[in-house]
Design a protein around this motif. Structure first.
Motif: not given
Length: 173
Positions: A18-26
């Protein structure tokens, strides 16, 4: 900032907090409440779903038509709680992630923890900006629902925040 690829594996889900910044690919799939209702009806009638739900992410979005030269129009998240009545069943069948906005019910929070899934937040009100991270769109089911049909989207560095993780942590609490 963490980068992840879809479909999600249990190993990927367990690295997110919780709180992580994420870049989603796919690839991810779109579905709002009308499409969720139909998915649940297919499940109850023991009919196949229009896509393999195992390890997938559903993005709660009803994108606008694409302007000239673009693959999609504005594609901002819708309020996730509208899908709460359907979510535990889909998680039990292998859905691993959801992208939306707003809080989720206690039932959904418990199901996310039980089935080791993840709930991401996308920035509401930024649909035009988010659309720049969608590079391919294919309608796959329920075309009669118009913008709320199920679509397969190819994401490139789509920015989200982990709102609820598989450990029961919730940024709203």
């Amino acid at each position: 900032m963490k980068k992840i690829d879809t479909p999600l594996t249990q190993e990927i889900v367990e690295t997110l907090h919780a709180g992580d910044l994420v870049l989603v690919n796919g690839y991810v799939y779109t579905a709002r409440d009308a499409a969720h209702k139909r998915l649940v009806e297919l499940i109850k009638d023991d009919l196949p779903l229009p896509f393999d739900i195992n390890g997938q992410i559903i993005y709660y979005v009803g994108p606008t038509p694409p302007p000239p030269g673009k693959v999609i129009g504005s594609a901002g998240p819708t309020t996730s709680s509208r899908m709460d009545g359907y979510t535990p069943l889909l998680l039990s069948l292998g859905l691993k992630g959801m992208i939306g906005k707003g809080q989720r019910s206690e039932e959904v929070r418990n199901a996310i923890k039980k089935y080791k899934a993840i709930y991401f937040l996308a920035t509401g009100g930024a649909g035009a900006l988010l659309s720049h991270h969608i590079v391919l769109v294919e309608e796959i089911a329920f075309s009669d629902l118009g913008p709320e049909s199920i679509k397969k989207l190819l994401l490139k560095d789509f920015p989200v925040v982990v709102a609820m993780d598989c450990y029961g942590k919730d940024i709203f609490k």
